[in-house]
Design a protein around this motif. Sequence first.
Motif, PDB file in Angstrom:
ATOM      1  N   GLN A 172     -23.093   7.316   0.118  1.00  0.00           N
ATOM      2  CA  GLN A 172     -22.029   6.330   0.289  1.00  0.00           C
ATOM      3  C   GLN A 172     -20.907   6.424  -0.751  1.00  0.00           C
ATOM      4  OE1 GLN A 172     -21.833   4.203   2.795  1.00  0.00           O
ATOM      5  NE2 GLN A 172     -23.893   4.317   3.677  1.00  0.00           N
ATOM      6  N   THR A 173     -21.171   7.068  -1.866  1.00  0.00           N
ATOM      7  CA  THR A 173     -20.254   6.965  -3.001  1.00  0.00           C
ATOM      8  C   THR A 173     -18.960   7.758  -2.851  1.00  0.00           C
ATOM      9  OG1 THR A 173     -20.263   6.923  -5.433  1.00  0.00           O
ATOM     10  CG2 THR A 173     -21.058   8.935  -4.380  1.00  0.00           C
ATOM     11  N   HIS A 174     -18.889   8.658  -1.863  1.00  0.00           N
ATOM     12  CA  HIS A 174     -17.700   9.495  -1.719  1.00  0.00           C
ATOM     13  C   HIS A 174     -16.622   8.863  -0.847  1.00  0.00           C
ATOM     14  CE1 HIS A 174     -19.793  12.675  -3.807  1.00  0.00           C
ATOM     15  NE2 HIS A 174     -20.816  12.531  -2.981  1.00  0.00           N
ATOM     16  N   THR A 175     -16.792   7.601  -0.517  1.00  0.00           N
ATOM     17  CA  THR A 175     -15.780   6.877   0.250  1.00  0.00           C
ATOM     18  C   THR A 175     -14.474   6.814  -0.544  1.00  0.00           C
ATOM     19  OG1 THR A 175     -17.491   5.502   1.251  1.00  0.00           O
ATOM     20  CG2 THR A 175     -15.240   4.678   1.365  1.00  0.00           C
ATOM     21  N   PRO A 176     -13.356   7.204   0.035  1.00  0.00           N
ATOM     22  CA  PRO A 176     -12.087   7.154  -0.705  1.00  0.00           C
ATOM     23  C   PRO A 176     -11.604   5.713  -0.879  1.00  0.00           C
ATOM     24  CG  PRO A 176     -11.697   7.857   1.549  1.00  0.00           C
ATOM     25  CD  PRO A 176     -13.185   7.803   1.383  1.00  0.00           C
ATOM     26  N   PRO A 177     -11.054   5.394  -2.026  1.00  0.00           N
ATOM     27  CA  PRO A 177     -10.585   4.022  -2.257  1.00  0.00           C
ATOM     28  C   PRO A 177      -9.201   3.772  -1.659  1.00  0.00           C
ATOM     29  CG  PRO A 177     -10.257   5.337  -4.224  1.00  0.00           C
ATOM     30  CD  PRO A 177     -10.953   6.224  -3.233  1.00  0.00           C
ATOM     31  N   LYS A 178      -8.931   2.508  -1.365  1.00  0.00           N
ATOM     32  CA  LYS A 178      -7.583   2.067  -1.016  1.00  0.00           C
ATOM     33  C   LYS A 178      -7.136   1.094  -2.107  1.00  0.00           C
ATOM     34  CE  LYS A 178      -7.620   2.581   4.021  1.00  0.00           C
ATOM     35  NZ  LYS A 178      -7.396   1.893   5.316  1.00  0.00           N
ATOM     36  N   PHE A 179      -5.846   1.129  -2.421  1.00  0.00           N
ATOM     37  CA  PHE A 179      -5.353   0.349  -3.547  1.00  0.00           C
ATOM     38  C   PHE A 179      -4.489  -0.821  -3.086  1.00  0.00           C
ATOM     39  CE2 PHE A 179      -6.387   4.485  -5.165  1.00  0.00           C
ATOM     40  CZ  PHE A 179      -6.903   4.253  -6.442  1.00  0.00           C
ATOM     41  N   SER A 180      -4.460  -1.846  -3.928  1.00  0.00           N
ATOM     42  CA  SER A 180      -3.552  -2.953  -3.673  1.00  0.00           C
ATOM     43  C   SER A 180      -2.121  -2.494  -3.914  1.00  0.00           C
ATOM     44  CB  SER A 180      -3.888  -4.134  -4.589  1.00  0.00           C
ATOM     45  OG  SER A 180      -3.824  -3.741  -5.956  1.00  0.00           O
ATOM     46  N   LYS A 181      -1.182  -3.222  -3.402  1.00  0.00           N
ATOM     47  CA  LYS A 181       0.222  -2.824  -3.502  1.00  0.00           C
ATOM     48  C   LYS A 181       0.663  -2.666  -4.954  1.00  0.00           C
ATOM     49  CE  LYS A 181       4.789  -4.066  -1.714  1.00  0.00           C
ATOM     50  NZ  LYS A 181       5.544  -5.039  -0.885  1.00  0.00           N
ATOM     51  N   ASP A 182       0.134  -3.518  -5.846  1.00  0.00           N
ATOM     52  CA  ASP A 182       0.510  -3.426  -7.251  1.00  0.00           C
ATOM     53  C   ASP A 182      -0.355  -2.448  -8.040  1.00  0.00           C
ATOM     54  OD1 ASP A 182      -1.887  -4.782  -7.449  1.00  0.00           O
ATOM     55  OD2 ASP A 182      -1.016  -6.657  -8.152  1.00  0.00           O
ATOM     56  N   GLY A 183      -1.337  -1.821  -7.370  1.00  0.00           N
ATOM     57  CA  GLY A 183      -2.183  -0.825  -8.018  1.00  0.00           C
ATOM     58  C   GLY A 183      -3.263  -1.375  -8.921  1.00  0.00           C
ATOM     59  N   ILE A 195      -5.999  -3.219  -8.039  1.00  0.00           N
ATOM     60  CA  ILE A 195      -7.332  -3.303  -7.438  1.00  0.00           C
ATOM     61  C   ILE A 195      -7.561  -2.111  -6.516  1.00  0.00           C
ATOM     62  CG2 ILE A 195      -8.897  -4.698  -6.030  1.00  0.00           C
ATOM     63  CD1 ILE A 195      -7.249  -7.152  -6.833  1.00  0.00           C
ATOM     64  N   ALA A 196      -8.713  -1.472  -6.672  1.00  0.00           N
ATOM     65  CA  ALA A 196      -9.127  -0.389  -5.775  1.00  0.00           C
ATOM     66  C   ALA A 196     -10.328  -0.881  -4.974  1.00  0.00           C
ATOM     67  CB  ALA A 196      -9.492   0.857  -6.565  1.00  0.00           C
ATOM     68  N   VAL A 197     -10.279  -0.722  -3.655  1.00  0.00           N
ATOM     69  CA  VAL A 197     -11.350  -1.199  -2.777  1.00  0.00           C
ATOM     70  C   VAL A 197     -11.960  -0.021  -2.027  1.00  0.00           C
ATOM     71  CG1 VAL A 197     -11.951  -2.685  -0.831  1.00  0.00           C
ATOM     72  CG2 VAL A 197     -10.240  -3.437  -2.491  1.00  0.00           C
ATOM     73  N   LEU A 198     -13.283   0.077  -2.090  1.00  0.00           N
ATOM     74  CA  LEU A 198     -14.022   1.088  -1.339  1.00  0.00           C
ATOM     75  C   LEU A 198     -14.890   0.373  -0.318  1.00  0.00           C
ATOM     76  CD1 LEU A 198     -14.056   1.978  -4.627  1.00  0.00           C
ATOM     77  CD2 LEU A 198     -14.915   4.063  -3.590  1.00  0.00           C
ATOM     78  N   ARG A 199     -14.809   0.775   0.942  1.00  0.00           N
ATOM     79  CA  ARG A 199     -15.567   0.134   2.020  1.00  0.00           C
ATOM     80  C   ARG A 199     -16.753   1.014   2.387  1.00  0.00           C
ATOM     81  NH1 ARG A 199     -11.884  -3.704   4.456  1.00  0.00           N
ATOM     82  NH2 ARG A 199     -13.675  -4.345   5.702  1.00  0.00           N
ATOM     83  N   ILE A 200     -17.955   0.428   2.400  1.00  0.00           N
ATOM     84  CA  ILE A 200     -19.160   1.153   2.806  1.00  0.00           C
ATOM     85  C   ILE A 200     -19.935   0.322   3.828  1.00  0.00           C
ATOM     86  CG2 ILE A 200     -19.334   2.293   0.551  1.00  0.00           C
ATOM     87  CD1 ILE A 200     -21.717   0.465  -0.087  1.00  0.00           C
ATOM     88  N   ILE A 249      -9.391  -3.438 -11.532  1.00  0.00           N
ATOM     89  CA  ILE A 249     -10.656  -3.838 -10.900  1.00  0.00           C
ATOM     90  C   ILE A 249     -11.050  -2.853  -9.808  1.00  0.00           C
ATOM     91  CG2 ILE A 249     -11.791  -5.641  -9.524  1.00  0.00           C
ATOM     92  CD1 ILE A 249      -9.865  -7.653 -10.866  1.00  0.00           C
ATOM     93  N   ILE A 250     -12.331  -2.499  -9.802  1.00  0.00           N
ATOM     94  CA  ILE A 250     -12.912  -1.707  -8.719  1.00  0.00           C
ATOM     95  C   ILE A 250     -13.779  -2.638  -7.869  1.00  0.00           C
ATOM     96  CG2 ILE A 250     -14.270   0.317  -8.113  1.00  0.00           C
ATOM     97  CD1 ILE A 250     -11.874   0.966  -9.884  1.00  0.00           C
ATOM     98  N   MET A 251     -13.533  -2.670  -6.574  1.00  0.00           N
ATOM     99  CA  MET A 251     -14.339  -3.474  -5.650  1.00  0.00           C
ATOM    100  C   MET A 251     -14.996  -2.554  -4.624  1.00  0.00           C
ATOM    101  SD  MET A 251     -13.181  -6.311  -2.775  1.00  0.00           S
ATOM    102  CE  MET A 251     -12.776  -7.661  -3.887  1.00  0.00           C
TER     103      MET A 251
END
Length: 454
Positions: free
Chosen positions: A299-310, A312-317, A342-344
């Motif tokens: 699951q860990t290789h999911t690419p992150p998406k970032f908030s507009k201001d950079g 927060i990074a969010v990874l969905r699994i 923040i990493i979520m």
Amino acid sequence: MKRKATDSSKDSKAKRPREPEVDYCDVVLRKDGSGNAIWPASEQSIERARDFLKECAASRGMTLIVPDKDADGLDAGVIVRKTLVALGMSPDLIDVHLIGKNVTVHDEAERAAMLAKDPKYIIIVDQGSRAAPPVVDSLNTKSLIIDHHLSDEFPENATVRPSLLQNQAKQLNNLQVVSACHYPPVATSALLTFEICKPLNPAIASACGFLCAMGTHGDLGNTLKWKPPFPDMTEVFKTHTKKAINDAVSLINAPRRTSKFDVISAWEALLAANGPKDILNNVRLLNARAEINEEVEKQTHTPPKFSKDGKIAVLRINSEMQVHGVIATRWAGYLNSKALEIIMVANSGYRPGFVNFSCRIARSARSRDPPVNIITSLKAAADLDTGDLVERMGESFARGHKEASGGIIPAAEFEELMTLMKIGEKPDPKPEDAAKKAKASPQKNNLMNYFPKK
């Protein structure tokens, strides 16, 4: 033939040195009116907790220990049990209640299950605290809460439900709370419990030192330097290597992360152990850790998406295993940018219809001033909503610690939160970038250059 020395500054850009990380214990301690440090909790609450444990052991009443499912909670629970036995209590009078999957100690089913065991004393450890009904609906049960999660709200045991008192108003002093959350450096529950119990019997320091170390490393990581006001653990680490302690932590944490959720395996392993090495060959724990490691790698290789201001990074699994916290910790040490805080990691497969998410502070942001506060950031995003999103997300949103928080919220509400955080939106172009683009010379080579003018 000798090679000539080269000027490295000309051949390559010098790497910018990484800022040294601030140690967890390098903080300003709270002090009382006389200038004395207050740690790990208020002296009054610690003394009351000690009195509670001594009363409990002397009463020979049925006692229920209710620890959280992770290494910190389980180790703290075993410290409590060993202390009660050292104070003369029969092990037959001590039972454990382990909270089920996807529920909290405040859920009605858990409260009823605890009440069914008819305890005279309940000791809740590391479960997190919030405004809630009494621990159990019983006038004859006294409760002690030992915790370190950020909260100023607790169950209402101090005022028992009127229906139990046949409409007679009566205040009962049957709830004691000792919390470390406002006394930096915030002690883990295992460390807080160790500090409470040490003076109660001379054997506790040596018998429970490794449990304190395991629980503390489980929450704060294995690079902790154990600076004051944390206790001197020199003798503990002489007897038990840090490697053995850290390996044991990963094994104890493994069962609760599997889909089987057999936390009892970890509890029984700790009860039987006289040191971390006794845990390292436990077959069930080894198998559980292998399952988790495989799932994390998947699951860990999911690419992150970032908030507009950079920030927060969010990874969905999507996983039936509780690996979101592990993956968040891993990515927090990997992603690096000036803006990132923040990493979520959000897991939509752990509980049907809900999203379980874990947040960690990015390693590059740990020394920011002012410090990053995950709970504050999450609540600030939710407060952007003009409707009732906060109420619909419920009590399990933004719980835990300022440095490591998370939650469990309905899937639809989670998507609303992502929209408020502007996850996946492109950042606005910087003014200087627009200026550079405007100044750029127009393309000179074009199709018309190839045809001579007549």
